[in-house]
Design a protein around this motif. Structure first.
Motif, PDB file in Angstrom:
ATOM      1  N   THR A 107      16.843  10.318  73.294  1.00 34.57           N
ATOM      2  CA  THR A 107      16.133   8.924  72.159  1.00 34.57           C
ATOM      3  C   THR A 107      16.878   7.997  72.636  1.00 34.57           C
ATOM      4  O   THR A 107      15.769   6.790  72.482  1.00 34.57           O
ATOM      5  N   VAL A 108      17.466   7.491  73.083  1.00 33.90           N
ATOM      6  CA  VAL A 108      17.346   5.460  73.689  1.00 33.90           C
ATOM      7  C   VAL A 108      16.707   5.439  74.158  1.00 33.90           C
ATOM      8  O   VAL A 108      16.251   4.277  74.374  1.00 33.90           O
ATOM      9  N   SER A 109      16.372   6.302  75.678  1.00 34.51           N
ATOM     10  CA  SER A 109      15.346   5.873  76.565  1.00 34.51           C
ATOM     11  C   SER A 109      13.678   5.638  75.781  1.00 34.51           C
ATOM     12  O   SER A 109      12.991   5.435  76.336  1.00 34.51           O
ATOM     13  N   LYS A 110      14.082   6.923  75.343  1.00 33.63           N
ATOM     14  CA  LYS A 110      12.194   7.039  74.635  1.00 33.63           C
ATOM     15  C   LYS A 110      11.689   6.314  73.345  1.00 33.63           C
ATOM     16  O   LYS A 110      11.049   5.625  73.334  1.00 33.63           O
ATOM     17  N   ALA A 111      12.655   5.870  72.563  1.00 36.54           N
ATOM     18  CA  ALA A 111      12.446   5.813  71.035  1.00 36.54           C
ATOM     19  C   ALA A 111      12.017   4.610  71.127  1.00 36.54           C
ATOM     20  O   ALA A 111      12.548   3.497  71.622  1.00 36.54           O
TER      21      ALA A 111
END
Length: 220
Positions: free
Chosen positions: A104-108
Motif C-alpha cells: 500500500t505504501v509503495s503503490k497507493a
C-alpha cells in the motif's frame, strides 16, 4: 446482581447470517459512550443434507471499549497499528498485514490511518483530479473492507461494477455484496492465510483498477 447493576456483562447477538449492516452497527455501538459491557456476534449457519442438519457456530470478534485500558483518540501510527496486531494475531497473519501495508505504501497515492478508538485501520487511496478514491481498508480486528460505498459516489457505476466482477473471481471475495452503497468485508485470515495466490490476485486487480481510473479509461 452486581454485574447487572453496573452493566458488566456480555451482549451476544445471535444470527443465522451476519450481514454488513449488523457488523457496522455493532462496531458503532462499541465506541458510543463508555460501556462496561461488550458485544459479540454469534453466527450460526445451518447446513442440511437429507435428514442430517448441522448448525455451525462462528464467533465474530469482541467489540468493546472496555477491552482497552484507555480509550484512545487521534490518528493511528504505523507503530501503534502493528503493535495492536502483535497483541491479537499470529506471526503468520502479521506478516500478511505487513505485506499488504508495505505494498500500500509503495503503490497507493496516499496511505491513510484511521482514528478508531478501539480498532486501527489503514486505507488505500488513489487520487483522481485531486479527489480521494478510497479503495479498501484493513483493520486491526482482522477484517478487510472493500470501500464500494465511497467508490460508488466517486466513479461511474460501470467502472465500479467491473472492479466488483474481477474481485469476485477470487474465491474469498466470491460472496461479497453487489450493492455498491455498502462496505463488504472479508476476514484477512480466511482470505489470504495459506493462500498467497489470492493476495497476489487481489494486489494485481487493485493495481490495474488504479491504472485505468488514472488514465480515465473505461473497462471493456
Amino acid at each position: 446482581e452486581d454485574n447487572l447493576s453496573t452493566g458488566s456483562f456480555v451482549l451476544v447477538v445471535a444470527v443465522d447470517d451476519l450481514n454488513e449492516e449488523l457488523l457496522r452497527t455493532m462496531r458503532f455501538l462499541s465506541v458510543c459512550g463508555n460501556p462496561k459491557f461488550y458485544f459479540t456476534v454469534l453466527e450460526t449457519k445451518r447446513f442440511q443434507k437429507n435428514d442430517t442438519e448441522i448448525l455451525v457456530p462462528h464467533l465474530h470478534g469482541v467489540f468493546s471499549q472496555s477491552n482497552t485500558k484507555q480509550s484512545r483518540r487521534g490518528r493511528w501510527s504505523e507503530s501503534e497499528f502493528f503493535t495492536k496486531l502483535e497483541e491479537e494475531f499470529s506471526s503468520e497473519l502479521q506478516a500478511i498485514y505487513r505485506e499488504i501495508y508495505d505494498w500500500t505504501v509503495s503503490k497507493a497515492d496516499r496511505t491513510w490511518f484511521g482514528t478508531g478508538s478501539v480498532n486501527g485501520s489503514v486505507t488505500f487511496h488513489y487520487l483522481l483530479n485531486g479527489q480521494t478514491v478510497s479503495v479498501f481498508s484493513i483493520y486491526t480486528n482482522g477484517y478487510l473492507t472493500v470501500n464500494f460505498g465511497y467508490l460508488y459516489n466517486q466513479l461511474e457505476e460501470s467502472v465500479v461494477h467491473e472492479f466488483y466482477k474481477e474481485l469476485i473471481e477470487i474465491p474469498p471475495f466470491a460472496n461479497i455484496s453487489a450493492e455498491y452503497n455498502r462496505w463488504p468485508s472479508v476476514r484477512v485470515e480466511d482470505a489470504f492465510l495459506n493462500h498467497p495466490e489470492y493476495l497476489e490476485r487481489f494486489i494485481k486487480i487493485v493495481e490495474i483498477f488504479g491504472e485505468k481510473i488514472q488514465l480515465g479509461l473505461k473497462y471493456q
